[in-house]
Enzyme design. Structure first.
Site, PDB file in Angstrom:
ATOM      1  N   LYS A 184      -5.740  -9.483  -6.933  1.00 60.02           N
ATOM      2  CA  LYS A 184      -6.909  -9.817  -6.112  1.00 60.02           C
ATOM      3  C   LYS A 184      -8.027  -8.807  -6.311  1.00 60.02           C
ATOM      4  CE  LYS A 184      -6.617  -7.585  -1.621  1.00 60.02           C
ATOM      5  NZ  LYS A 184      -7.012  -7.677  -0.234  1.00 60.02           N
ATOM      6  N   LYS A 210     -11.393  -3.689  -2.860  1.00 63.44           N
ATOM      7  CA  LYS A 210     -12.283  -2.529  -2.742  1.00 63.44           C
ATOM      8  C   LYS A 210     -11.589  -1.270  -3.213  1.00 63.44           C
ATOM      9  CE  LYS A 210     -13.846  -3.620   1.773  1.00 63.44           C
ATOM     10  NZ  LYS A 210     -12.754  -3.166   2.577  1.00 63.44           N
ATOM     11  N   LYS A 244       0.823  -1.213   0.000  1.00 66.76           N
ATOM     12  CA  LYS A 244       0.000   0.000   0.000  1.00 66.76           C
ATOM     13  C   LYS A 244       0.856   1.262   0.000  1.00 66.76           C
ATOM     14  CE  LYS A 244      -4.384  -1.764   1.575  1.00 66.76           C
ATOM     15  NZ  LYS A 244      -5.602  -1.593   2.355  1.00 66.76           N
TER      16      LYS A 244
HETATM   17  P1  ATP Z   1      -8.887  -2.742   0.527  1.00 64.51           P
HETATM   18  O1  ATP Z   1      -8.780  -2.743  -0.950  1.00 64.51           O
HETATM   19  O2  ATP Z   1      -9.545  -1.505   1.118  1.00 64.51           O
HETATM   20  O3  ATP Z   1      -7.656  -3.180   1.240  1.00 64.51           O
HETATM   21  P2  ATP Z   1     -10.045  -5.266   0.468  1.00 64.51           P
HETATM   22  O4  ATP Z   1     -10.982  -5.386  -0.654  1.00 64.51           O
HETATM   23  O5  ATP Z   1      -8.703  -5.884   0.358  1.00 64.51           O
HETATM   24  O6  ATP Z   1      -9.982  -3.774   0.838  1.00 64.51           O
HETATM   25  P3  ATP Z   1     -10.349  -5.716   3.270  1.00 64.51           P
HETATM   26  O7  ATP Z   1     -11.265  -4.839   4.033  1.00 64.51           O
HETATM   27  O8  ATP Z   1      -8.890  -5.481   3.368  1.00 64.51           O
HETATM   28  O9  ATP Z   1     -10.767  -5.767   1.739  1.00 64.51           O
HETATM   29  O10 ATP Z   1     -10.636  -7.225   3.620  1.00 64.51           O
HETATM   30  C1  ATP Z   1     -11.774  -7.748   4.237  1.00 64.51           C
HETATM   31  C2  ATP Z   1     -11.669  -9.248   4.241  1.00 64.51           C
HETATM   32  O11 ATP Z   1     -11.846  -9.746   2.927  1.00 64.51           O
HETATM   33  C3  ATP Z   1     -10.297  -9.760   4.706  1.00 64.51           C
HETATM   34  O12 ATP Z   1     -10.463 -10.862   5.555  1.00 64.51           O
HETATM   35  C4  ATP Z   1      -9.609 -10.149   3.442  1.00 64.51           C
HETATM   36  O13 ATP Z   1      -8.703 -11.190   3.644  1.00 64.51           O
HETATM   37  C5  ATP Z   1     -10.765 -10.578   2.559  1.00 64.51           C
HETATM   38  N1  ATP Z   1     -10.497 -10.343   1.153  1.00 64.51           N
HETATM   39  C6  ATP Z   1     -10.280  -9.142   0.552  1.00 64.51           C
HETATM   40  N2  ATP Z   1     -10.102  -9.286  -0.765  1.00 64.51           N
HETATM   41  C7  ATP Z   1     -10.220 -10.606  -1.025  1.00 64.51           C
HETATM   42  C8  ATP Z   1     -10.143 -11.394  -2.213  1.00 64.51           C
HETATM   43  N3  ATP Z   1      -9.939 -10.849  -3.394  1.00 64.51           N
HETATM   44  N4  ATP Z   1     -10.302 -12.722  -2.099  1.00 64.51           N
HETATM   45  C9  ATP Z   1     -10.531 -13.287  -0.904  1.00 64.51           C
HETATM   46  N5  ATP Z   1     -10.613 -12.615   0.250  1.00 64.51           N
HETATM   47  C10 ATP Z   1     -10.465 -11.292   0.209  1.00 64.51           C
END
Ligand code: ATP
Ligand code: LTN
Length: 332
Positions: free
Chosen positions: A197, A200, A114
């Site tokens: 991946k 969000k 990040k």
């Molecule tokens: P950001 O982009 O804001 O970091 P994110 O989409 O990675 O957000 P988080 O809030 O960091 O989401 O994660 C919430 C949960 O979802 C965590 O337990 C994370 O491991 C899971 N997660 C996030 N993205 C994925 C993905 N692509 N596949 C599986 N699990 C995911």
């Protein structure tokens, strides 16, 4: 107590959670409510490490709560709360910062990724100390299990290291938590860029399947997902990352095995397969979206539920914090 303690958190960083969040983590949150003592936290303080627009931030925190309830987190079965409502998170967070080494914090890949994105100089200090606040979230509740996606494994390891260090220096205070990380579905990829991946904050708009998107929008995204060379529907993450990702999504939501799906689509093209995936996704998400929109119509009720959750959480958190202060020799 025979029930196991479960704790997890999610950041309110977007208007909608996506299918990666659901399949990687939130689906397990729902399953683990039964037979366990579960605490689920909307980690708004962690989200402050990114860009903040106050009105949007408030809206997203409430939208996160509505979606969690809509997808099956029951405020009666689980303790659902907002991190900033329980001040003990910050308090124990500081203790964790004083316990962690600069070197070990520098090795966290989420921080490295990040901070690299915006240029190392513009990265916030909070992004660096983020894993220590996360350790506090987990340790405050004496959690046995932490259901998260694969990307969080390193933070759980750090949490265990910090707990071990504290316990051996200052006496038994924290339970060592274990990650609860599924193999299948633990990582869902961006539809447009199936080697990154689904995310969000950094995913492409067209590549992220959102819970709050309309059925039409999600259908369109699936139909225009990047596919691979050839026309065979076969699970092969190396050669066919796009199709493999869609197979994982279908299988995780429909409960059918990958082999079964490969059989059904043998001899048919990618188009038929994508149509089937779209139908499964849209029908699965439809009632969740409807329920979340309904919950958002009564903001006061939603906030009341979160306050009740925070009160329950505070009972456990304050007891752990008080033991921690005592063992450290802080004068009461
Ligand atoms: P950001 O982009 O804001 O970091 P994110 O989409 O990675 O957000 P988080 O809030 O960091 O989401 O994660 C919430 C949960 O979802 C965590 O337990 C994370 O491991 C899971 N997660 C996030 N993205 C994925 C993905 N692509 N596949 C599986 N699990 C995911
Ligand atoms: N870092 C996590 C969110 C998170 C969390 C937690 C997960 C904050 N505190 C405590 C589990 C337990 C993420 O980025 N997904």
């Amino acid at each position: 107590m025979t029930q196991k303690r479960v704790l997890s958190g999610i950041q309110p960083t977007s208007d909608s959670f996506h299918l990666g969040n659901y399949l990687g983590a939130l689906k397990q949150w729902v399953e683990l409510q039964d037979g366990n003592d579960a605490f689920y936290c909307i980690v708004d303080l962690h989200a402050l490490t990114g860009e903040i627009e106050p009105a949007l931030f408030r809206k997203r925190t409430l939208a996160s709560a509505a979606q969690l309830i809509a997808l099956g987190i029951s405020p009666e079965k689980s303790t659902l709360f907002v991190q900033s409502h329980v001040a003990e998170h910050n308090q124990l967070g500081w203790i964790m910062e004083c316990l962690a080494g600069f070197g070990e914090a520098s090795r966290m890949t989420q921080f490295k990724d990040k901070s690299a994105k915006g240029g190392a100089d513009s990265a916030r200090v909070g992004l660096f100390t983020y894993p220590m606040l996360q350790a506090a979230d987990i340790l405050l509740y004496q959690a046995h299990y932490v259901p998260v996606g694969e990307d969080q494994r390193q933070h759980i390891e750090l949490t265990r290291d910090l707990a071990t260090r504290f316990n051996s220096r200052f006496g038994e205070t924290f339970r060592l938590p274990e990650g609860y990380i599924l193999k299948a579905g633990a990582k869902i990829y961006d539809l447009q860029e199936p080697t990154a991946k689904m995310s969000k904050s950094s995913g492409s708009v067209a590549g992220v399947l959102e819970i709050m998107d309309t059925p039409e929008a999600n259908t369109k995204k699936i139909k225009s997902a990047a596919t691979d060379a050839g026309r065979e529907v076969k699970f092969d993450e190396k050669e066919k990352p796009g199709i493999s990702n869609l197979l994982t999504i279908h299988s995780s939501l429909s409960g059918r095995s990958i082999a079964d799906l490969e059989n059904e689509f043998e001899g048919k093209g990618y188009g038929d397969f994508k149509g089937a995936v779209a139908e499964v996704v849209v029908e699965y998400l439809r009632p969740i979206r409807t329920k979340a929109l309904e919950l958002l119509e009564d903001e006061k009720h939603l906030i009341d539920l979160l306050h009740e959750g925070a009160e329950k959480a505070r009972v456990v958190a304050s007891s752990t914090l008080s033991d921690t202060y005592k063992n450290l020799g802080l004068v009461k």
